[in-house]
Scaffold this active site. Structure first.
Site, short mmCIF file in Angstrom:
data_model
loop_
_atom_site.label_atom_id
_atom_site.label_comp_id
_atom_site.label_asym_id
_atom_site.label_seq_id
_atom_site.Cartn_x
_atom_site.Cartn_y
_atom_site.Cartn_z
N GLU A 163 -17.10 10.11 5.24
CA GLU A 163 -16.47 8.81 5.49
C GLU A 163 -15.60 8.44 4.30
O GLU A 163 -15.96 8.66 3.14
CB GLU A 163 -17.52 7.72 5.74
CG GLU A 163 -18.48 7.46 4.59
CD GLU A 163 -19.34 6.22 4.82
OE1 GLU A 163 -19.06 5.44 5.75
OE2 GLU A 163 -20.29 6.03 4.04
N ASP B 119 0.87 -1.16 0.00
CA ASP B 119 0.00 0.00 0.00
C ASP B 119 0.92 1.22 0.00
O ASP B 119 2.08 1.15 0.41
CB ASP B 119 -0.93 0.00 1.22
CG ASP B 119 -2.21 0.77 0.96
OD1 ASP B 119 -2.24 1.59 0.02
OD2 ASP B 119 -3.20 0.55 1.69
#
Length: 876
Positions: free
Chosen positions: A622, A274
């Site tokens: 979010e 990542d």
């Protein structure tokens, strides 16, 4: 070998694949010869590289190797629900959690196929334009996100396929097959399963937390989807997660990376970290002293790409330090070039069918139609008392209220592209009812507050050096350094670009900055609020005094300040902005705050025949590692799953009018709505439905589409139902282990018609390690054509084993005309009936198994109404 000629060198320099231009019979090196095997070509190519060249290829932005004619390539691209972050207009499908609500693998595979075509078209155009090495134009997509949505507070759960390992595995497999295609030689595109493996928030702690899970939970919950995609779907790539697992960073985990992924599952594809995860080894987890040791350890654990940083450049020194051998680095580099060869990047375009994909496929009619279809399929009818829905189209007046009613940002979700047209709920309703029905709109509140900034048009009050508007200066760097590459007068500040889109002249929206200067002439004495919204970093000053400073990554961040004014006086405003990858946006607005009087609002619209409240939450609140300063939200996650109180307060006033109130809820996760579930007659969960969300919402509200979406997550009643967010134990989590009563269970979803089940057929007994066939007859017993999601659950108990309350092991979405019946067949695999031991191993154990088939999870009510049938299978 023939000597490389001038055309080859020229093509290499400008970044065009020379292999598409040179006659097939003329090759300077064996790796250029398409008649050889991929393995032979990759071995030849890597053998010609220096150590420094090999290491450079292990960064996400791999540079060109001009001496060999190897073009540059950036591995970083996204296709979560349509091609993301591209400068082109593309088809945007519903957010992943919404697509999961379709429970339709065929639709998802088709969506992935269409997205791969659009991605191919963009890549082909980039190659033709000599820009194939730019980010977000490549063919290696870091999707799907198959983490288990174990806790509804996680802001990135919207990117997943929900909380169930089986549903996630089947949908993920369909996505991979659609994206990668079925060509025997070439990949259409390369999918990547992420984030491997025990990863699902909290977002603010993702770079430092250490997840712990029992072997049982690891193999029962967190690994099944990854195993399905690696072993059976043959996914091309895997992304390892930021966090640590059992004390080791996931990208350097002995158990996850070496033992399970490479050894047990025999994964031969590539692994990317990542982005910035390798830096976490020595900066945040503190498990390694420096970049060289961290990089060497990551590579020895099979992490082939360092995304986002240049930590892997230290591998050159690590080889010299004997921390890693060059042969180990060769393994990673070969994996990377294998993917590029399988994508046809080194073959003549005429040999690769996908290389012929034209730009005209972007937003083509079939793609847009499928986006609408999936939005329709995703709609979940949670409640419909007394057949409140569908509404009549000939109502005289409809009131559409709420913060998501006309919110184009919300329907696009995150990790999204930009379409040419977005239909909000308000627009969809207007389009549906036509001119004969009056539609009134009230935003009423923000998501969390009853005070709104009522905007006013200040464009006539802006000027610079006697000219109307704003002086805009654009810089080809993030720091406003040097002279601007362009300066011009603009009417105002309200800009949005996808990454790579043209900003001005030849400058693209990639790591740029801008300065906007204007004089604001006050029209009155008093005060006015100035609001700045920017996708990355911004700062603003008035008369040389700084007012706001958000000079850091601030996704979709809007902030405001009060300016005291004297009529006729000029105020010099300077707004500076920079972009740091991804979308770019900057806007300056003005107005004054006003508190909404909910009673007065309700009184204004009480003569409406129906009130449609469109609320919920938004990707503005979010998502991934966000800065959000709103009650109930933190760092992209939620601190409470309860619907923000301000929205419930407003709906109470709307209900008091006595008119039917339909609640359309947009969300990427489960929301607790106890008052709404008890008091409102109809509730539709619409997720973030993509470019055609508003059309799909209106189709459902007015009965042109019979809803059949199902919840891929449990909707709990309150925060008290949830264990600690950082606790990765599955105890009392998700429908499989939750001991309480949910508000709306996993698999729940209503229809405008009814379905009954009978004629369940399954064998009386079977061997523990064998396939089992199950069939059931489903009948549309109602008055309307419709779709049903047939769900098969397995329940069993065995001494010495922990088992779920029940577990989904089969599903199929079917369409039935009224009165029509259909027999649905399932084949249970041996692993579907197996048990997971405490040490994580799979056991095929004798015993009784309860098999339930119906339109939702089995319970007393569904059994009584013939919406579920059950049988017992003896394994012996």
């Amino acid at each position: 070998m023939k000597k490389i000629h001038a055309l080859f060198l020229l093509c290499a320099i400008v970044g065009i694949s020379a292999f598409t231009l040179r006659p097939e019979e003329e090759y300077a090196y064996p790796f250029q010869d398409p008649s050889l095997t991929v393995e032979a070509r990759v071995n030849d190519l890597v053998s010609r590289l220096t150590l420094e060249e090999k290491v450079a290829q292990m960064l996400n932005a791999a540079p060109a190797i001009d001496r060999l004619g190897i073009p540059s390539y950036d591995w970083w691209n996204e296709v979560l629900h349509g091609v993301a972050r591209t400068p082109y207009k593309v088809t945007v499908f519903p957010q992943a959690i919404g697509m999961a609500a379709t429970f339709d693998t065929t639709s998802l595979q088709q969506m992935a196929d269409f997205s791969a075509l659009e991605g191919r078209a963009i890549y082909n155009k980039a190659i033709a334009d000599g820009k194939g090495g730019q980010r977000y134009v490549g063919l290696t997509y870091w999707t799907p996100n198959i983490n288990i949505f174990r806790d509804p507070r996680w802001g990135r759960g919207q990117e997943t396929y929900g909380e169930d390992p089986f549903l996630t595995a089947m949908l993920g497999r369909a996505f991979v097959r659609g994206l990668q295609g079925d060509d025997p030689k070439y990949l259409k595109a390369a999918a990547c399963a992420k984030h491997y493996a025990v990863h699902s928030g909290p977002e603010p702690e993702r770079h430092v937390f250490n997840a712990t899970a029992t072997p049982y939970d690891l193999w029962d919950t967190y690994l099944p989807a990854f195993e399905e995609l690696v072993v059976n779907a043959k996914v091309a790539g895997v992304m390892c997660a930021y966090n640590a697992y059992k004390g080791q960073p996931c990208c350097g985990s002995d158990e996850l990376m070496n033992d399970i992924l490479r050894n047990q599952w025999q994964f031969t594809g590539y692994v990317t970290s990542d982005c910035w995860a390798i830096d976490d080894f020595f900066k945040n987890h503190k498990t390694h002293p420096d970049a060289a040791s961290a990089s060497a350890d990551a590579v020895m654990h099979g992490t082939d790409i360092d995304c986002g940083t240049d930590a892997y450049k230290a591998l050159v020194q690590a080889v010299k330090n004997s921390q890693i051998t060059e042969r180990m680095i060769d393994v990673s580099v070969k994996r990377l070039f294998t993917i590029r060869f399988r994508l046809g990047m080194f073959d003549p375009a005429a040999m690769v069918a996908y290389a012929q994909t034209p730009l005209s496929v972007l937003e083509s009619a079939p793609h847009k139609a499928h986006s609408l279809k999936m939005a329709q399929q995703s709609m979940v009818l949670l409640k419909n008392d007394k057949n409140t829905l569908p509404l009549r189209k000939n109502l005289k007046k409809i009131a559409v209220v709420g913060p998501n009613a006309d919110n184009a940002i919300a329907v696009l979700g995150n990790y999204n592209g930009t379409p040419s047209e977005i239909v909000t709920a308000l627009q969809g309703i207007k389009n549906k009812v036509g001119a004969g029905t009056q539609v009134v709109y009230e935003r009423a509140s923000t998501f969390t507050r009853d005070t709104l900034l009522v905007y006013t048009n200040i464009a006539p009050q802006l000027s610079f050096e006697g000219k109307p508007g704003v002086k805009a200066e654009y810089f080809n760097n993030k720091d406003l350094k040097g002279s601007p590459v362009a300066a011009r007068q603009e009417a105002g500040i309200n800009n949005f670009w996808q990454e790579g889109e043209t900003v001005v002249g030849s400058m693209k929206a990639y790591n740029f900055s801008a300065r906007y200067t204007t004089d604001f002439t006050a029209s009155a004495t008093g005060s006015i609020m100035l609001e700045v919204e920017g996708d990355d970093g911004y700062r603003i000053s008035v008369d040389g005094k700084e007012q706001l400073n958000a000079w850091e990554r601030n996704r979709w961040g809007a902030r405001n300040f009060k300016l005291n004014t004297t009529q006729g006086q000029k105020y010099r405003i300077v707004l500076e902005y920079y972009q740091d990858g991804g979308k770019a946006s900057v806007a300056l607005r003005a107005g004054n705050f006003a508190k909404t009087d909910f009673k007065a609002l309700a009184n204004r619209i009480k003569d409406a025949d129906a009130i449609i409240y469109v609320g919920g939450i938004s990707p503005q609140l979010e998502g991934e590692e966000m800065k959000v300063n709103e009650p109930g939200f933190n760092g992209g996650d939620r601190t409470s799953i309860l619907l923000p109180k301000v929205q419930t307060d407003l709906m109470k006033e709307l209900k008091a009018t006595g008119k039917p109130v339909v609640f359309v809820m947009m969300t990427g996760s489960a929301i607790a709505i106890p008052w709404e579930a008890q008091n409102l007659p109809a509730i539709v969960n619409a997720w973030y439905g993509g470019q055609s969300a508003g059309t799909a919402i209106a189709d459902v509200l007015f009965g042109d589409y019979n809803p059949a979406g199902r919840l891929p997550v449990t909707f709990y009643k309150s925060d008290q139902d949830l264990p600690g967010f950082g606790d990765y134990s599955m105890e009392n989590r998700t429908y499989r282990y939750f001991k309480g009563q949910p508000l709306y269970g996993f698999g729940h979803g209503l229809s405008y018609t009814t379905f009954t089940y009978d004629k369940l057929e399954l064998p009386n007994n079977a061997k523990p390690n064998s396939k089992v066939r199950v069939s059931v007859r489903v009948t549309n017993s109602g008055k309307m054509d419709g779709e049903e999601v047939v769900q098969l659950y397995v329940t069993r108990q065995a001494d010495g084993f922990r088992t779920p309350v029940r577990a989904l092991k089969g599903f199929e979405r079917i369409a039935l005309k009224r009165g029509e019946s259909k027999v649905v067949d399932f084949e249970l695999r041996p692993q579907d009936l197996a048990l997971i031991a405490g040490d994580g191993t799979t056991k095929h154990v004798p015993g009784n198994v309860t098999i339930s088939v119906g339109g939702s999870q089995p319970n007393a009510q569904t059994r009584k109404s013939k919406k579920t049938v059950e049988g017992t299978l003896a394994l012996k």
